[in-house]
Motif scaffolding. Structure first.
Motif, PDB file in Angstrom:
ATOM      1  N   GLY A  10       0.036  -3.984   5.845  1.00 24.80           N
ATOM      2  CA  GLY A  10      -1.131  -4.027   4.969  1.00 24.80           C
ATOM      3  C   GLY A  10      -1.281  -2.748   4.176  1.00 24.80           C
ATOM      4  N   ALA A  11      -0.146  -2.189   3.730  1.00 31.03           N
ATOM      5  CA  ALA A  11      -0.150  -0.861   3.116  1.00 31.03           C
ATOM      6  C   ALA A  11      -0.348  -0.880   1.608  1.00 31.03           C
ATOM      7  N   SER A  12      -0.656  -2.048   1.046  1.00 33.69           N
ATOM      8  CA  SER A  12      -0.798  -2.112  -0.408  1.00 33.69           C
ATOM      9  C   SER A  12      -2.210  -1.796  -0.892  1.00 33.69           C
ATOM     10  N   SER A  13      -3.171  -1.636   0.031  1.00 36.49           N
ATOM     11  CA  SER A  13      -4.545  -1.336  -0.387  1.00 36.49           C
ATOM     12  C   SER A  13      -5.383  -0.892   0.808  1.00 36.49           C
ATOM     13  N   GLN A  17      -3.470   1.902   2.993  1.00 34.83           N
ATOM     14  CA  GLN A  17      -3.077   3.012   2.118  1.00 34.83           C
ATOM     15  C   GLN A  17      -3.694   4.325   2.572  1.00 34.83           C
ATOM     16  N   ALA A  18      -4.957   4.281   2.969  1.00 36.02           N
ATOM     17  CA  ALA A  18      -5.622   5.506   3.415  1.00 36.02           C
ATOM     18  C   ALA A  18      -4.947   6.074   4.655  1.00 36.02           C
ATOM     19  N   GLU A  39       2.666  -2.611  -5.837  1.00 35.96           N
ATOM     20  CA  GLU A  39       1.450  -1.797  -5.718  1.00 35.96           C
ATOM     21  C   GLU A  39       1.704  -0.561  -4.852  1.00 35.96           C
ATOM     22  N   ILE A  40       2.502  -0.724  -3.808  1.00 36.38           N
ATOM     23  CA  ILE A  40       2.795   0.417  -2.942  1.00 36.38           C
ATOM     24  C   ILE A  40       3.580   1.471  -3.711  1.00 36.38           C
TER      25      ILE A  40
END
Length: 260
Positions: A10-13, A17-18, A39-40
């Protein structure tokens, strides 16, 4: 290759990402997983993350074969991670009377629960043999007590908490840590769709900082922020005769395809 490695779904947002940025700033190499890989890449470039510090894996967490293949690919390309964060999840309102919402519930469990176990699966044997590693499951305070209109999400996150607790007992003799992080309300694209008040709303970077510290400290279970943990405990203590009418009129999470 000597720097520690973290694998994050779930690293696209949002939270994914945080967390990725927080781990990177702490010296970790990144294995970043999502369906939307473009996006990543653009996000990593905008953050100034060096190209040799991360790899991107395209996978659908709701499809076990897809996410397990991504894990195996990570081991082949970057090595066995030190930390695995099963963060990917979905949250959609549901009405049991609506036939289509049963499919929503099935998809929610496929992503939030089966997807979590499938995320961990490729790494467990290696971590056990190494006698070290950390598996992190992202739960939610919504898993502590059921909320009207949130049946799929609340049930899935309650299952996350129980699953991670079971896994923690299994992994403990092998030196592998299992950490359950249950966020309260975090400002992400997911929560911006909510149509109700969100007490103690946190910025994603603030949440990531506290979550990183809890993971590094080897916490078994942590609610972030702590105030939401207190709220959840109080709700859990309420008798059903009080809880049920108190929550009955609460605004519900938007259903798939419903008007805003």
């Amino acid at each position: 290759m000597t720097a520690p490695l973290v694998f994050i779904t779930g690293a696209s947002s949002g939270i994914g990402q945080a967390l990725a940025l927080r781990f990177y700033r702490q010296g970790y190499r990144l294995a970043l997983v999502a369906r939307r890989t473009a996006e990543i890449k653009s996000w990593a470039g905008a953050q100034g993350i060096s190209a040799d510090s991360y790899e991107i894996y395209c996978a659908d967490v709701s499809v076990p074969a897809s996410i397990m293949a991504a894990g195996q690919d990570c081991i082949a390309r970057q090595g066995l991670p030190d930390v695995v964060v099963a963060n990917a999840g979905i949250s959609v309102g549901m009405d049991t009377a609506v036939r289509a919402d049963i499919d929503v519930m099935a998809r929610t469990f496929a992503t939030n629960n089966i997807g979590m176990a499938a995320t961990f699966q490729p790494f467990v044997e290696g971590m056990v043999q190494r006698r070290g590693g950390t598996l992190v499951g992202i739960g939610s305070v919504a898993g502590i007590r059921g909320l009207p209109g949130h049946g799929a999400y609340c049930a899935s996150k309650a299952a996350v908490i129980s699953y991670c607790e079971s896994l923690r007992g299994e992994m403990r003799p092998h030196g592998v840590r299992v950490v359950t992080i249950s966020p309260g309300y975090v400002d992400t694209p997911l929560t911006r769709q909510n149509r109700y008040a969100m007490p103690f709303l946190m910025r994603a970077d603030d949440f990531a900082d506290r979550a990183f510290k809890a993971i590094a400290a080897g916490a078994r279970y942590r609610v972030i922020p702590w105030q939401m943990g207190m709220v959840a405990k109080l709700l859990r203590m309420l008798p059903n005769a009080v809880f049920d009418p108190l929550l009955a009129g609460r605004p519900r999470k938007q259903r798939q395809g419903a008007e805003p």
